[in-house]
Design a protein around this motif. Structure first.
Motif, PDB file in Angstrom:
ATOM      1  N   LEU A 127       6.393   7.147   0.691  1.00  0.00           N
ATOM      2  CA  LEU A 127       6.959   6.462  -0.458  1.00  0.00           C
ATOM      3  C   LEU A 127       7.650   7.462  -1.379  1.00  0.00           C
ATOM      4  O   LEU A 127       7.421   8.663  -1.306  1.00  0.00           O
TER       5      LEU A 127
ATOM      6  N   GLU B 202       7.708   0.632  -1.329  1.00  0.00           N
ATOM      7  CA  GLU B 202       6.730  -0.038  -0.461  1.00  0.00           C
ATOM      8  C   GLU B 202       7.405  -1.068   0.450  1.00  0.00           C
ATOM      9  O   GLU B 202       6.974  -1.278   1.576  1.00  0.00           O
TER      10      GLU B 202
ATOM     11  N   ARG C 264      10.123   2.587   6.568  1.00  0.00           N
ATOM     12  CA  ARG C 264       9.804   4.014   6.517  1.00  0.00           C
ATOM     13  C   ARG C 264      11.020   4.901   6.774  1.00  0.00           C
ATOM     14  O   ARG C 264      11.237   5.880   6.074  1.00  0.00           O
TER      15      ARG C 264
ATOM     16  N   ARG D 249      13.485   5.286   3.610  1.00  0.00           N
ATOM     17  CA  ARG D 249      13.008   5.740   2.304  1.00  0.00           C
ATOM     18  C   ARG D 249      13.717   6.994   1.817  1.00  0.00           C
ATOM     19  O   ARG D 249      13.927   7.166   0.625  1.00  0.00           O
TER      20      ARG D 249
END
Length: 184
Positions: A147, A161, A165, A168
């Motif tokens: 995060l 969130e 992934r 990010r």
């Protein structure tokens, strides 16, 4: 920490950039970015196929079918089917309650030259953290795919969130780019 890549405002994948300079009939005029005054905004939320209302509608239809079938079995002498059908519907209702409680979870990040606001809604609770954008650091929380942490002035908040992934890092790069170009 990676350097901020060169990107244009059109390249923002997750956010909406509102330039301060609007062209009106060929002449340049200064205008507020929008009524709220936010220069750039991100709305990150859960990918849900069904809204809370639709989930409750499906649950109601499931209840009608299950209780109807159990009532038919009860009518023909299988008396224990109906109580088990009720227990099953209570268990499904508990799962639906948990789902709908978090169906509206989101992260809203907005920036203008004097303020950066992060609102996180989770399970019906909303937390708001505000920063001076000149003093904000953007960094991954732990590693490359983790995060994104926004910190400054003794406070920090973790966002991203609801972003996959692998995206990010791009979200963090967008934050860095926007903070760098906020005064432009």
């Amino acid at each position: 920490m990676s350097p901020v890549p060169l990107m244009s405002s059109a390249a923002l994948r997750f956010g909406v950039w509102r330039p301060l300079l609007n062209l009106v009939q060929g002449a340049a005029s200064m205008a507020a970015p929008d009524a709220s005054g936010w220069r750039v905004e991100w709305l990150l939320q859960r990918d849900g196929a069904l809204s809370a209302r639709q989930v409750w509608s499906v649950y109601a239809a499931l209840c009608l079918v299950s209780i109807g079938l159990a009532g038919g079995f009860w009518y023909f002498g299988a008396a224990f089917v109906l109580p088990f059908a009720f227990m099953e519907m209570l268990a499904v209702m508990a799962a639906v309650l948990m789902y709908t409680r978090h169906a509206a979870d989101r992260e809203y990040i907005a920036m203008r030259p004097s303020l950066l606001r992060v609102e996180r809604r989770s399970g019906g609770r909303t937390n708001c953290v505000e920063f001076n954008p000149r003093w904000v650091r953007v960094e991954p929380d732990r590693d490359d795919g983790s995060l994104v942490r926004l910190s400054g002035q003794g406070r920090s908040v973790v966002v991203g969130e609801f972003v996959q992934r692998q995206h990010r890092r791009q979200l963090a790069d967008e934050f860095r780019w926007a903070l760098k170009h906020l005064e432009d």
